[in-house]
Design a protein around this motif. Structure first.
Motif, mmCIF file in Angstrom:
data_model
loop_
_atom_site.group_PDB
_atom_site.id
_atom_site.type_symbol
_atom_site.label_atom_id
_atom_site.label_comp_id
_atom_site.label_asym_id
_atom_site.label_seq_id
_atom_site.Cartn_x
_atom_site.Cartn_y
_atom_site.Cartn_z
ATOM 1 N N ASP A 1 32.109 26.835 34.150
ATOM 2 C CA ASP A 1 32.886 27.922 33.560
ATOM 3 C C ASP A 1 34.327 27.890 34.064
ATOM 4 O O ASP A 1 35.287 27.992 33.296
ATOM 5 N N TYR A 2 34.475 27.752 35.368
ATOM 6 C CA TYR A 2 35.812 27.712 35.958
ATOM 7 C C TYR A 2 36.605 26.508 35.470
ATOM 8 O O TYR A 2 37.801 26.612 35.188
ATOM 9 N N ALA B 1 38.323 40.513 27.846
ATOM 10 C CA ALA B 1 38.094 40.553 29.291
ATOM 11 C C ALA B 1 36.632 40.806 29.650
ATOM 12 O O ALA B 1 36.156 40.313 30.677
ATOM 13 N N VAL B 2 35.921 41.565 28.817
ATOM 14 C CA VAL B 2 34.538 41.924 29.160
ATOM 15 C C VAL B 2 33.631 40.699 29.322
ATOM 16 O O VAL B 2 33.024 40.507 30.384
ATOM 17 N N PRO B 3 33.509 39.806 28.313
ATOM 18 C CA PRO B 3 32.621 38.652 28.500
ATOM 19 C C PRO B 3 33.118 37.663 29.546
ATOM 20 O O PRO B 3 32.319 37.082 30.278
ATOM 21 N N MET C 1 32.287 38.876 32.974
ATOM 22 C CA MET C 1 30.872 38.688 33.276
ATOM 23 C C MET C 1 30.549 37.226 33.572
ATOM 24 O O MET C 1 29.822 36.909 34.522
ATOM 25 N N LEU C 2 31.116 36.310 32.775
ATOM 26 C CA LEU C 2 30.800 34.894 32.937
ATOM 27 C C LEU C 2 31.411 34.300 34.211
ATOM 28 O O LEU C 2 30.817 33.429 34.844
ATOM 29 N N LEU C 3 32.601 34.765 34.575
ATOM 30 C CA LEU C 3 33.274 34.229 35.753
ATOM 31 C C LEU C 3 33.098 35.100 36.985
ATOM 32 O O LEU C 3 33.611 34.771 38.054
ATOM 33 N N ASP C 4 32.395 36.220 36.827
ATOM 34 C CA ASP C 4 32.180 37.146 37.929
ATOM 35 C C ASP C 4 33.509 37.588 38.540
ATOM 36 O O ASP C 4 33.691 37.617 39.759
ATOM 37 N N ALA C 5 34.449 37.932 37.671
ATOM 38 C CA ALA C 5 35.787 38.350 38.100
ATOM 39 C C ALA C 5 36.001 39.810 37.729
ATOM 40 O O ALA C 5 35.448 40.302 36.744
ATOM 41 N N PRO C 6 36.821 40.541 38.513
ATOM 42 C CA PRO C 6 37.088 41.948 38.196
ATOM 43 C C PRO C 6 37.751 42.099 36.832
ATOM 44 O O PRO C 6 38.661 41.336 36.489
ATOM 45 N N LEU C 7 37.305 43.076 36.061
ATOM 46 C CA LEU C 7 37.828 43.282 34.706
ATOM 47 C C LEU C 7 39.338 43.522 34.690
ATOM 48 O O LEU C 7 40.047 42.882 33.903
#
Length: 328
Positions: free
Chosen positions: A8-9, A143-145, A148-154
């Motif tokens: 993902d990254y 930003a929402v998906p 979630m996929l990158l486990d990053a703050p919205l």
């Protein structure tokens, strides 16, 4: 084996590096305001056509369109039926007049010439406000998906994406925006197509089974044919389609600026023909994703992780394209 999180990254980072490189490359040729805003009026028609297509899509295309066909049917597909018609109307009647009358890149210059400064300021202000409201929706849905996929703050995803698109759009001007739109349009189409394939290979009976099942349950319906002020029927949505796309191609700065950037009328016709011919098949693809997911979940009540993963890059691309329009 490399984890999905690492992939993902790499996908997101690689895409950001590529688009930043395009912005840096085109920044070298921006010596005048005409270079920056109109690409020296030398952009090819095929690139502008892809750019116009890309800028009509956003995170709404990837989230709302499949969700609509999944929950309801294809009734909102008629919202886009007038896109090819209005693109032809623009190419033959509107764009030539603008290209002859406008000396700058601003469509609102025409309002001042015809009706005075007050009309120009009002038109520009209403456009800016409407785009700011659209920007809020686009940024949030994007930003929402990704969060979630990158486990990053919205909030961090929203701030970083907005800042990044602003920077490379300001550096490269309209040339960078158009050519990154081309890249994004290709990613959009490839991502949508691969997502459909990833779902269909898992549905028993594949395409034929999906079509039969969807037809039996009226999931391919375009809606009722009578006029209604309360329901989303075909005539009311078609009326909205005509007004919406006429407004976009005639009064929105993002569209007018692009067809002012082509060198001649031949390239203009090429741009409008390309965007008009690709529009309906593109949106049909995303409505079909929702139909395929509906058929899949009827057979297997589990997530299609591969399709979701492949849509990550495409979703990012569509949002970046929309943000370019709003910020560029």
């Amino acid at each position: 084996m490399v984890s999905w999180r690492i992939l993902d990254y790499f996908v997101v980072a690689g895409y950001l590096v590529l688009t930043a490189g395009l912005g840096a490359y085109f920044s070298k040729g921006n010596n005048t305001t005409e270079d920056f805003f109109l690409g020296s009026r030398g952009l090819p028609g095929w690139a502008v056509g892809f750019s116009l297509l890309s800028t009509t899509m956003s995170s709404v295309t990837f989230l709302a369109y499949p969700a609509t066909s999944y929950i309801l049917d294809w009734r909102l597909y008629t919202k886009d039926f007038f896109y090819p018609v209005i693109s032809v109307f623009t190419a033959l009647l509107v764009a030539p007049r603008f290209r002859k009358s406008l000396q700058s890149a601003s469509v609102y210059e025409f309002l001042e010439t015809r009706f005075g400064l007050e009309c120009r300021l009002f038109g520009a202000a209403t456009y800016v406000v409407s785009q700011l409201l659209k920007l809020c929706t686009t940024l949030y849905l994007m930003a929402v998906p990704i969060s979630m996929l990158l486990d990053a703050p919205l909030p961090l995803v929203i701030i970083f994406t907005g800042a990044f698109v602003t920077c490379y759009s300001m550096a490269g001007g309209i040339s960078a925006v158009v050519y990154t739109d081309v890249l994004q349009a290709i990613i959009l189409l490839m991502g949508g197509a691969v997502s459909v394939i990833a779902i269909l290979v898992r549905v028993p009976g594949h395409t034929g089974a999906v079509a039969r099942e969807a037809n039996q349950h009226h999931k391919l319906s375009l809606g009722a044919t009578e006029w209604s002020w309360e329901e989303r029927t075909m005539p009311t949505i078609l009326a909205y389609s005509a007004v919406h796309y006429l407004t976009k191609f005639v009064t929105f700065q993002d569209a007018v600026q692009r067809y002012l950037a082509v060198p001649n009328h031949k390239e203009l016709l090429k741009a409008m023909s390309l965007t008009g011919s690709l529009a309906l098949p593109t949106w049909a693809l995303f409505y079909f994703i929702g139909t395929c997911l509906w058929a899949f979940y009827r057979a297997f009540p589990v997530p299609v992780w591969l399709a979701c993963y492949l849509m990550l890059c495409s979703l990012t691309s569509s949002c970046m394209s929309c943000l370019q329009v709003l910020l560029g």
